[in-house]
Design an enzyme around this catalytic site. Structure first.
Site, mmCIF file in Angstrom:
data_model
loop_
_atom_site.group_PDB
_atom_site.id
_atom_site.type_symbol
_atom_site.label_atom_id
_atom_site.label_comp_id
_atom_site.label_asym_id
_atom_site.label_seq_id
_atom_site.Cartn_x
_atom_site.Cartn_y
_atom_site.Cartn_z
ATOM 1 N N PRO A 88 0.996 -0.738 0.171
ATOM 2 C CA PRO A 88 0.482 0.147 -0.012
ATOM 3 C C PRO A 88 1.167 1.462 -0.123
ATOM 4 O O PRO A 88 0.202 2.223 -0.261
ATOM 5 C CB PRO A 88 -1.081 -0.038 0.901
ATOM 6 N N GLU A 115 2.203 -8.455 8.267
ATOM 7 C CA GLU A 115 2.914 -6.864 8.042
ATOM 8 C C GLU A 115 3.542 -6.599 6.999
ATOM 9 O O GLU A 115 3.108 -5.352 6.757
ATOM 10 C CB GLU A 115 3.034 -6.704 9.620
ATOM 11 N N ARG A 153 -3.015 -7.661 -20.961
ATOM 12 C CA ARG A 153 -3.649 -7.075 -21.996
ATOM 13 C C ARG A 153 -3.416 -6.253 -23.138
ATOM 14 O O ARG A 153 -3.880 -5.741 -24.013
ATOM 15 C CB ARG A 153 -5.042 -7.162 -21.639
ATOM 16 N N ASP A 168 -11.032 0.619 -24.970
ATOM 17 C CA ASP A 168 -11.659 0.608 -23.373
ATOM 18 C C ASP A 168 -11.244 1.695 -22.532
ATOM 19 O O ASP A 168 -10.462 2.520 -23.006
ATOM 20 C CB ASP A 168 -10.475 -0.761 -22.664
HETATM 21 C C1 4GS Z 1 -1.192 -4.305 -1.252
HETATM 22 C C2 4GS Z 1 -2.234 -2.975 -1.615
HETATM 23 C C3 4GS Z 1 -1.601 -4.239 0.102
HETATM 24 C C4 4GS Z 1 -0.645 -5.232 2.718
HETATM 25 C C5 4GS Z 1 -0.192 -7.021 2.068
HETATM 26 C C6 4GS Z 1 -0.531 -5.800 4.723
HETATM 27 C C7 4GS Z 1 0.277 -7.983 4.039
HETATM 28 C C8 4GS Z 1 -0.964 -5.669 2.419
HETATM 29 N N1 4GS Z 1 -0.477 -4.601 -2.222
HETATM 30 N N2 4GS Z 1 -1.787 -3.000 -3.095
HETATM 31 N N3 4GS Z 1 0.820 -6.812 4.367
HETATM 32 N N4 4GS Z 1 -3.167 -2.209 -1.006
HETATM 33 N N5 4GS Z 1 -0.291 -5.409 1.201
HETATM 34 O O1 4GS Z 1 -2.735 -4.416 1.115
HETATM 35 O O2 4GS Z 1 -0.484 -3.985 -2.952
#
Ligand code: 4GS
Length: 262
Positions: A88, A115, A153, A168
């Site tokens: 994230p 985590e 794609r 698209d």
């Molecule tokens: C994401 C996301 C995600 C984060 C994986 C906490 C496990 C997790 N990965 N975009 N640890 N949003 N990864 O939430 O790519």
């Protein structure tokens, strides 16, 4: 383009590789697809891949050694591929980033669990961090599939029909127009007549206007930083004139637009 996914759950990808456009792209050698099991590079009888965080706290962290071993194995298979961590904290994935990534030889996609992964792996091995959106998953595997799917794609030859990737939604920062197929009448609704007219110029015009309307109603944010063709500008100006006429018609009736009265 070569995709190698590093995961402790390689079986999650079996179904993904075996369906639809992805499957056909693999069989046509448009992409290559492989998974590497991070656990295979873990030590000891139990091949543990996670450990408690230094400094305490809840949750577990992915140990660096198995990840480093898996990444080195992937680099040997695909030395030119960029190494991507799904997290994230990364750049938010969109169609533009998808296009950018298709310019490379391939991707090594590292999927975290728990985590997250030990910071020294990010620092020493990862080229780019990518997020598929502002929410938290239980693992990077679904994110990796989304990235692979969106890239595949776009690779020439992956879709049967070369045109469809360009038309698209998002490729030109507009949403797609509505689609219709047989029957002509369904649940009492008819297909717009122009689509049955056989007049290709009129059909193209209708589709462009339908795209603009949908984008305006659903995703105005996409419209702000976009260059408009002359034809598009003409359509937008026509809306302005039409809306102006509506406003003038009712103000000449002497009604207050905010009063709710007729
Ligand atoms: C994401 C996301 C995600 C984060 C994986 C906490 C496990 C997790 N990965 N975009 N640890 N949003 N990864 O939430 O790519």
């Amino acid at each position: 383009m070569d995709f190698i996914v590093l995961t402790i759950f390689p079986e999650m990808f079996n179904q993904f590789w075996e369906h639809g456009i992805i499957r056909r792209a693999i069989s046509k050698n448009i992409i290559s697809a492989a998974t590497i099991d991070i656990r295979a590079f873990a030590q000891g009888k139990h091949r543990v891949t996670d450990d408690r965080p230094f400094g305490g706290g809840s949750g577990m962290v992915m140990k660096p050694e198995p990840l480093a071993g898996a990444i080195r194995a992937a680099e040997e298979q695909a030395p030119l591929s960029k190494k991507i961590l799904l997290t994230p904290q990364g750049r938010v994935f969109d169609q533009k980033l998808a296009y950018e990534l298709t310019g490379g030889e391939g991707l090594i996609l590292v999927c975290g669990r728990y985590e997250g992964i030990d910071e020294r792996i990010s620092y020493d091995y990862i080229d780019y961090e990518i997020s598929i959106g502002d929410y938290v998953l239980t693992g990077g595997e679904l994110a990796a599939m989304i990235v692979i799917d969106a890239l595949t794609r776009l690779i020439p030859g992956a879709l049967g029909n070369e045109e469809s990737a360009e038309k698209d939604s998002f490729s030109n920062n507009l949403l797609e127009h509505a689609h219709y197929t047989r029957p002509r009448t369904f649940n009492g609704s008819d297909v717009p007549g122009v689509l049955l007219s056989g007049n290709h110029k009129e059909i193209e015009k209708w589709r462009l206007e339908a795209s603009l309307i949908r984008t305006f109603l659903k995703r105005q944010d996409l419209m702000k930083n976009r260059a408009y063709s002359q034809q598009e500008t003409e359509i937008l100006k026509k809306w302005c004139r039409d809306i102006e006429k509506i406003i003038q018609a009712q103000s000449s009736c002497g009604t207050d637009p905010l009063s709710g009265n007729q």
